[in-house]
Design a protein around this motif. Sequence first.
Motif, PDB file in Angstrom:
ATOM      1  N   GLN A   4       1.229  -1.024   0.124  1.00 33.75           N
ATOM      2  CA  GLN A   4       0.080   0.071   0.016  1.00 33.75           C
ATOM      3  C   GLN A   4       1.132   1.401   0.137  1.00 33.75           C
ATOM      4  O   GLN A   4       1.400   1.696   1.248  1.00 33.75           O
ATOM      5  CB  GLN A   4      -1.168  -0.298   1.321  1.00 33.75           C
ATOM      6  N   ALA A   5       1.143   1.880  -1.224  1.00 38.85           N
ATOM      7  CA  ALA A   5       1.954   2.899  -1.675  1.00 38.85           C
ATOM      8  C   ALA A   5       1.294   4.306  -1.212  1.00 38.85           C
ATOM      9  O   ALA A   5      -0.270   4.748  -1.226  1.00 38.85           O
ATOM     10  CB  ALA A   5       2.282   3.117  -2.957  1.00 38.85           C
ATOM     11  N   SER A   6       1.438   5.068  -0.421  1.00 45.28           N
ATOM     12  CA  SER A   6       1.286   6.903   0.449  1.00 45.28           C
ATOM     13  C   SER A   6       2.201   8.145   0.135  1.00 45.28           C
ATOM     14  O   SER A   6       3.180   7.664  -0.262  1.00 45.28           O
ATOM     15  CB  SER A   6       0.353   6.362   1.173  1.00 45.28           C
ATOM     16  N   GLY A   7       1.765   8.731   0.555  1.00 49.33           N
ATOM     17  CA  GLY A   7       2.453   9.851   0.458  1.00 49.33           C
ATOM     18  C   GLY A   7       2.846  10.834  -0.624  1.00 49.33           C
ATOM     19  O   GLY A   7       3.393  12.322  -0.119  1.00 49.33           O
ATOM     20  N   GLY A   8       2.047  10.564  -2.211  1.00 45.59           N
ATOM     21  CA  GLY A   8       2.199  11.261  -3.255  1.00 45.59           C
ATOM     22  C   GLY A   8       1.403  12.346  -2.726  1.00 45.59           C
ATOM     23  O   GLY A   8       0.584  12.906  -2.059  1.00 45.59           O
ATOM     24  N   GLY A   9       1.403  13.502  -3.499  1.00 44.55           N
ATOM     25  CA  GLY A   9       0.557  14.575  -3.779  1.00 44.55           C
ATOM     26  C   GLY A   9       1.309  16.006  -4.562  1.00 44.55           C
ATOM     27  O   GLY A   9       1.901  15.831  -5.441  1.00 44.55           O
ATOM     28  N   TRP A  10       1.143  17.285  -4.257  1.00 45.86           N
ATOM     29  CA  TRP A  10       1.117  18.064  -4.886  1.00 45.86           C
ATOM     30  C   TRP A  10       1.953  18.904  -4.122  1.00 45.86           C
ATOM     31  O   TRP A  10       2.112  19.274  -3.429  1.00 45.86           O
ATOM     32  CB  TRP A  10      -0.195  19.495  -5.723  1.00 45.86           C
ATOM     33  N   VAL A  11       3.014  19.254  -5.203  1.00 45.49           N
ATOM     34  CA  VAL A  11       4.318  20.182  -4.485  1.00 45.49           C
ATOM     35  C   VAL A  11       4.941  20.538  -5.710  1.00 45.49           C
ATOM     36  O   VAL A  11       4.982  20.405  -6.612  1.00 45.49           O
ATOM     37  CB  VAL A  11       4.832  19.220  -4.405  1.00 45.49           C
ATOM     38  N   GLN A  12       5.618  22.032  -5.201  1.00 36.77           N
ATOM     39  CA  GLN A  12       6.560  22.930  -5.943  1.00 36.77           C
ATOM     40  C   GLN A  12       7.578  22.355  -6.908  1.00 36.77           C
ATOM     41  O   GLN A  12       8.288  22.139  -5.619  1.00 36.77           O
ATOM     42  CB  GLN A  12       5.879  24.885  -5.303  1.00 36.77           C
ATOM     43  N   SER A  13       7.681  22.524  -7.675  1.00 36.80           N
ATOM     44  CA  SER A  13       9.139  22.598  -7.439  1.00 36.80           C
ATOM     45  C   SER A  13      10.413  22.984  -7.081  1.00 36.80           C
ATOM     46  O   SER A  13      10.481  24.292  -5.867  1.00 36.80           O
ATOM     47  CB  SER A  13       9.636  23.691  -9.262  1.00 36.80           C
ATOM     48  N   GLY A  14      11.661  22.314  -6.216  1.00 40.82           N
ATOM     49  CA  GLY A  14      12.512  22.924  -4.969  1.00 40.82           C
ATOM     50  C   GLY A  14      12.327  21.826  -3.374  1.00 40.82           C
ATOM     51  O   GLY A  14      12.613  22.218  -2.984  1.00 40.82           O
ATOM     52  N   GLY A  15      10.487  21.382  -3.909  1.00 35.00           N
ATOM     53  CA  GLY A  15       9.404  21.077  -2.599  1.00 35.00           C
ATOM     54  C   GLY A  15      10.298  19.906  -2.440  1.00 35.00           C
ATOM     55  O   GLY A  15      10.818  18.463  -2.952  1.00 35.00           O
ATOM     56  N   SER A  16       9.534  18.576  -1.595  1.00 34.28           N
ATOM     57  CA  SER A  16       9.533  17.146  -0.787  1.00 34.28           C
ATOM     58  C   SER A  16       8.261  16.606  -0.507  1.00 34.28           C
ATOM     59  O   SER A  16       7.842  17.250  -0.353  1.00 34.28           O
ATOM     60  CB  SER A  16      10.617  17.833   0.404  1.00 34.28           C
ATOM     61  N   LEU A  17       8.494  15.155  -0.649  1.00 35.76           N
ATOM     62  CA  LEU A  17       7.456  14.785  -0.145  1.00 35.76           C
ATOM     63  C   LEU A  17       7.994  13.270   0.146  1.00 35.76           C
ATOM     64  O   LEU A  17       9.315  13.222  -0.175  1.00 35.76           O
ATOM     65  CB  LEU A  17       6.748  14.514  -1.600  1.00 35.76           C
ATOM     66  N   ARG A  18       7.716  13.044   1.156  1.00 29.74           N
ATOM     67  CA  ARG A  18       7.908  11.326   1.504  1.00 29.74           C
ATOM     68  C   ARG A  18       7.039  10.881   0.748  1.00 29.74           C
ATOM     69  O   ARG A  18       6.069  10.002   1.976  1.00 29.74           O
ATOM     70  CB  ARG A  18       8.673  11.051   2.864  1.00 29.74           C
ATOM     71  N   LEU A  19       7.349   9.203   0.425  1.00 28.50           N
ATOM     72  CA  LEU A  19       6.245   7.931   0.414  1.00 28.50           C
ATOM     73  C   LEU A  19       6.883   7.306   0.812  1.00 28.50           C
ATOM     74  O   LEU A  19       7.833   6.585   1.379  1.00 28.50           O
ATOM     75  CB  LEU A  19       6.615   7.303  -1.495  1.00 28.50           C
ATOM     76  N   SER A  20       5.766   6.053   1.330  1.00 29.62           N
ATOM     77  CA  SER A  20       5.469   5.744   1.906  1.00 29.62           C
ATOM     78  C   SER A  20       4.935   4.188   1.478  1.00 29.62           C
ATOM     79  O   SER A  20       4.210   4.189   0.634  1.00 29.62           O
ATOM     80  CB  SER A  20       4.787   5.257   3.171  1.00 29.62           C
ATOM     81  N   CYS A  21       5.740   2.996   2.053  1.00 33.31           N
ATOM     82  CA  CYS A  21       5.053   1.199   1.334  1.00 33.31           C
ATOM     83  C   CYS A  21       4.832   0.702   2.469  1.00 33.31           C
ATOM     84  O   CYS A  21       6.399   0.143   2.305  1.00 33.31           O
ATOM     85  CB  CYS A  21       5.893   0.943  -0.405  1.00 33.31           C
ATOM     86  N   GLU A  22       3.633   0.177   2.481  1.00 33.15           N
ATOM     87  CA  GLU A  22       3.388  -0.478   3.598  1.00 33.15           C
ATOM     88  C   GLU A  22       2.954  -1.967   3.193  1.00 33.15           C
ATOM     89  O   GLU A  22       2.229  -2.076   2.286  1.00 33.15           O
ATOM     90  CB  GLU A  22       2.201  -0.063   4.459  1.00 33.15           C
ATOM     91  N   ALA A  23       4.057  -2.328   3.549  1.00 27.01           N
ATOM     92  CA  ALA A  23       3.952  -4.111   3.073  1.00 27.01           C
ATOM     93  C   ALA A  23       2.593  -4.642   4.849  1.00 27.01           C
ATOM     94  O   ALA A  23       2.779  -4.739   5.328  1.00 27.01           O
ATOM     95  CB  ALA A  23       4.984  -5.227   3.419  1.00 27.01           C
TER      96      ALA A  23
END
Length: 118
Positions: A4-23
């Motif tokens: 189960q992947a999560s953590g995506g979204g909208w972000v401006q250039s130069g920004g950060s995100l952390r994706l997670s994948c729970e098994a």
Amino acid sequence: VQLQASGGGWVQSGGSLRLSCEASTSIFSINTMAWYHQAPGKTRDLVASLNSGGGTRYVDSVKGRFTISKDNARNTLYLQMNDLKSEDTGVYYCNADPYGLGNGVGYWGQGTQVTVSS
């Protein structure tokens, strides 16, 4: 293995995100876990991988910006994405390859959308 992947979204250039994948099961003994990226109209390509020995590999375009890691106690794979660029836009999929066979075999999560706005 269900992922189960999560953590995506909208972000401006130069920004950060952390994706997670729970098994759904332990990931401790899975040979290789990885993140793939599929840009609009493109193929699904490997971004980063992490083997059971802790070795990591990254595609050149994300080296120095993305970090793959996992928490065995939480059965979760992560992808820390910094300094995001518009070309990072797309759907990110996690993959669990129990025997390290490569070429996208194994189990897949449902994907999480990342949109980077310039």
